[in-house]
Motif scaffolding. Sequence first.
Motif, short mmCIF file in Angstrom:
data_model
loop_
_atom_site.label_atom_id
_atom_site.label_comp_id
_atom_site.label_asym_id
_atom_site.label_seq_id
_atom_site.Cartn_x
_atom_site.Cartn_y
_atom_site.Cartn_z
N PRO A 1 -69.03 16.58 33.68
CA PRO A 1 -70.48 16.42 33.56
C PRO A 1 -70.91 16.71 32.12
CG PRO A 1 -69.87 17.91 35.36
CD PRO A 1 -68.66 17.74 34.49
N PHE A 2 -71.95 16.02 31.66
CA PHE A 2 -72.45 16.33 30.31
C PHE A 2 -73.94 16.06 30.23
CE2 PHE A 2 -71.66 11.81 29.94
CZ PHE A 2 -72.63 11.34 29.07
N GLY A 3 -74.58 16.78 29.32
CA GLY A 3 -75.99 16.58 29.04
C GLY A 3 -76.18 16.13 27.61
N ALA A 4 -77.28 15.40 27.37
CA ALA A 4 -77.61 14.93 26.02
C ALA A 4 -79.10 15.19 25.78
CB ALA A 4 -77.29 13.45 25.87
N VAL A 5 -79.40 15.75 24.64
CA VAL A 5 -80.78 16.10 24.30
C VAL A 5 -81.08 15.61 22.89
CG1 VAL A 5 -82.33 18.01 23.74
CG2 VAL A 5 -80.97 18.07 25.83
N GLY A 6 -82.27 15.07 22.70
CA GLY A 6 -82.68 14.72 21.34
C GLY A 6 -83.27 13.35 21.21
N GLU A 7 -82.72 12.36 21.91
CA GLU A 7 -83.17 10.98 21.72
C GLU A 7 -84.61 10.80 22.18
OE1 GLU A 7 -84.18 7.09 22.40
OE2 GLU A 7 -83.37 8.09 24.14
N TYR B 1 -77.95 16.25 20.57
CA TYR B 1 -77.07 17.35 20.95
C TYR B 1 -76.38 16.98 22.25
CZ TYR B 1 -80.10 19.90 17.70
OH TYR B 1 -80.82 20.30 16.59
N TYR B 2 -75.09 17.24 22.33
CA TYR B 2 -74.31 16.92 23.53
C TYR B 2 -73.53 18.16 23.95
CZ TYR B 2 -74.99 12.07 21.92
OH TYR B 2 -75.52 10.88 21.49
N LEU B 3 -73.44 18.38 25.26
CA LEU B 3 -72.59 19.44 25.79
C LEU B 3 -71.82 18.90 26.99
CD1 LEU B 3 -71.50 22.31 26.01
CD2 LEU B 3 -73.53 22.90 27.38
N PHE B 4 -70.49 18.87 26.86
CA PHE B 4 -69.62 18.47 27.96
C PHE B 4 -69.21 19.75 28.70
CE2 PHE B 4 -69.45 15.07 24.93
CZ PHE B 4 -69.41 13.93 25.72
N SER B 5 -69.56 19.82 29.98
CA SER B 5 -69.30 21.01 30.79
C SER B 5 -67.81 21.14 31.13
CB SER B 5 -70.12 20.94 32.08
OG SER B 5 -71.50 20.89 31.80
N LYS B 6 -67.48 22.23 31.77
CA LYS B 6 -66.10 22.49 32.17
C LYS B 6 -65.62 21.40 33.12
CE LYS B 6 -63.18 26.05 34.27
NZ LYS B 6 -63.15 27.40 34.88
N PRO B 7 -64.47 20.80 32.85
CA PRO B 7 -63.97 19.71 33.70
C PRO B 7 -63.78 20.14 35.14
CG PRO B 7 -62.73 19.84 31.63
CD PRO B 7 -63.59 21.06 31.70
N ASN C 1 -70.80 15.32 49.18
CA ASN C 1 -72.17 15.52 48.72
C ASN C 1 -72.32 16.86 48.00
OD1 ASN C 1 -74.91 14.42 48.69
ND2 ASN C 1 -75.43 16.18 49.96
N GLN C 2 -71.60 17.88 48.46
CA GLN C 2 -71.63 19.18 47.78
C GLN C 2 -71.11 19.07 46.35
OE1 GLN C 2 -69.49 22.00 50.19
NE2 GLN C 2 -70.95 21.91 51.90
N LEU C 3 -70.00 18.32 46.18
CA LEU C 3 -69.46 18.13 44.84
C LEU C 3 -70.43 17.32 43.98
CD1 LEU C 3 -67.21 18.43 42.80
CD2 LEU C 3 -66.07 16.45 43.81
N TYR C 4 -71.07 16.36 44.60
CA TYR C 4 -72.06 15.54 43.89
C TYR C 4 -73.21 16.40 43.37
CZ TYR C 4 -75.77 12.01 43.33
OH TYR C 4 -76.79 11.23 42.86
N LEU C 5 -73.71 17.29 44.21
CA LEU C 5 -74.80 18.18 43.80
C LEU C 5 -74.35 19.16 42.73
CD1 LEU C 5 -76.46 18.89 47.27
CD2 LEU C 5 -77.26 17.34 45.47
N GLN C 6 -73.08 19.58 42.81
CA GLN C 6 -72.52 20.47 41.78
C GLN C 6 -72.51 19.77 40.42
OE1 GLN C 6 -68.48 21.78 42.51
NE2 GLN C 6 -68.25 22.62 40.43
N GLY D 1 -77.73 19.21 34.61
CA GLY D 1 -79.02 19.85 34.38
C GLY D 1 -78.89 21.12 33.55
N ARG D 2 -77.84 21.94 33.86
CA ARG D 2 -77.62 23.17 33.09
C ARG D 2 -77.28 22.87 31.63
NH1 ARG D 2 -75.68 25.85 37.92
NH2 ARG D 2 -73.61 24.93 37.72
N SER D 3 -76.51 21.81 31.42
CA SER D 3 -76.16 21.43 30.04
C SER D 3 -77.41 21.05 29.25
CB SER D 3 -75.17 20.26 30.06
OG SER D 3 -73.94 20.63 30.64
#
Length: 666
Positions: free
Chosen positions: A547-553, A609-615, A632-637, A643-645
């Motif tokens: 999972p990863f998040g991107a912020v800035g654009e 800014y990009y953050l790739f979470s723990k695989p 579905n539990q894994l999907y929500l995880q 979101g945390r990233s």
Amino acid sequence: MASAMDRGSSMVPSSDSVLANGASLAGKREKEKDGSLTEQRNGHFRSRVEQRISNDTVLEDLAPLWDDDYGTQTVKDYFNAVKERNEADGGPPRWFCPVEYGHPLRDSPTLLFLPGLDGNGMGLILHHKALGKAFEVRCLHIPVQDRTPFEELVKLVEEAVKFEYALSPNKPIYLLGDSFGGCVALAVAARNPTIDLVLILTNPATSFGRSQLQPLFPILEALPDSMHVTVPYLLSFVMGDPMKMASVNIENTFPPKKKIEQLSYNLISMLPCLPELANIIPKDTLLWKLRLLKSAAAYANSRLHAVKADVLVLASGKDNMLPSGDEAKRLNRSLQNCKVRNFKDNGHTLLLEDGIGLLTIIKGTCMYRRSRRRDLITDYIPPSVTEFKYGFDQVVGLIRTSTGPVMFSTLEDGKIVKGLAGVPDEGPVLLVGYHSLLGLELTSVIEKFLSEKNIMVRGLAHPGLFTDRDESSSSEFSMADWVKVFGGVPVSASNLYKLLSTKSHVLLYPGGAREALHFKGEEYKLIWPDHQEFVRTAARFGATIVPFGAVGEDDIFENDLMKIPLLNDFIADTISRQSIKIRDEASGEVANQNIFLPVLLPKIPGRYYYLFSKPIKTQGMESILKDKEKANQLYLQIKSEVGRSISYLIKKRKEDPYRSVVDRKL
């Protein structure tokens, strides 16, 4: 034949380069006397093909950023090669293959190059190495003093096509026709509608009857031989753009002063080569070629209705010899399966001028395939080093410069580090993230994985980028074409399945177009479907999900279109009705995927800014395949990790002293 062939160091021995399949005109005439001769020649060529395959002189795969050699050959090399061939030229038309083409990929299709007015077959010299990786290339050489009629040339090429078809009936055969060669290609395609042909036509001479030079032809015919020495200088400016020719080996990253110095040197070094045009096309040959062009255009135009092949027309905007732009529009209307790409700054000799590589154009227009059906996964050729430089320096260079992207990843122990060390090198890997406004954040992801890890990330893109709906006769090579060059494929369950089965690194945005075209006030909101669409597919192949998040654009533009009441209803009732919907059965807000170009209010660029979470490893999670609740539990995880990233990056960017583009530049 061997004595007249390939004496220069740039050519392989004639026994390996000549297609002994009836392509020689002399052999064709002998065949009329002795029907067994063609069979003998075909048998000789077949043994050569079998020997080539048995020697394993093919490539299994190409690594990303492979060297395509573009820029090492220039127009000066073209003149030198032609001069070398002309010194011992003679005999009938024949096929050859320069050694620069090297070894092709396994199961590569055959490409037959049909030259233009010059007839020497060296018009692909700037593209030799790149094309040699994707095709088995054969070039047609028509000697200066040869006077073979047009229909005989068509039959010569036709025999080569039929022979290649007999060897590999399930592979397409490419006919690359330059100017006059375009007429030959169309004629062969019209005569062989049942053979799988792909035509690439560069400024085809089917428009010869409307040439801007028609009034000059009678004057040229009456020109004394003593005055013919001036013709090469005239032709050099009519046939091509000298500035484009001289810019081939000039790096875009050069400082302005060095660019000017190199350009001046190249232009000066080209001048001594211009008289060679008088040897390439002497007066009697030029007059013959003009008559040949007239008959070729008439023959091809009368048979356009019979062409069933896929056709790609490349047209130059500064063609001073033919009205190529208008001709591309006409062919686009007349041919059944035709695409057009326009190059507004190029002259008639498009293949000898600076610009986008020919293989890049073929890949970007989805014209490359190894079998009857195109497969965007197995037929994909990764970007070369030239494509990487051109794409990220010139196409999206402004975005990269203004946003100054910075990436972080998470190691197995949870430590966050700069760079991509936390992302596994071995696939299959599924990168699942947030789509910023317009999706411009993904270009930096692709670039960083290529430059840091030499990994090609295959992005699952909206199918609208792969339809011909937006194709027109005025299309230029666009961002949509570059998406395909850099690995984009239409998002679908089957394509995700294929990519993971080949252990690829795959980029997926569950929010899709709805998330990328979100409205003001929806920044960094995950607009995902209610149910998982990818978790069980990843588990089937034991893929690692990152999972990863991107912020800035979202700090660059604001989507304010929906504030305009009159346009709101127009979008819902008109534009959205024409868009391609890929989630008609999906529930939740993501199902509302009306595709339209938003009105944007520009702001001062913010930093990416990009953050790739723990695989997250799915190896050993086979139970997910049958247990929807666990899936579905894994999907929500995964969604929670994205979101945390994003929250982490929003917090951290406030501490960045170089967040502003002004501060970064200073």
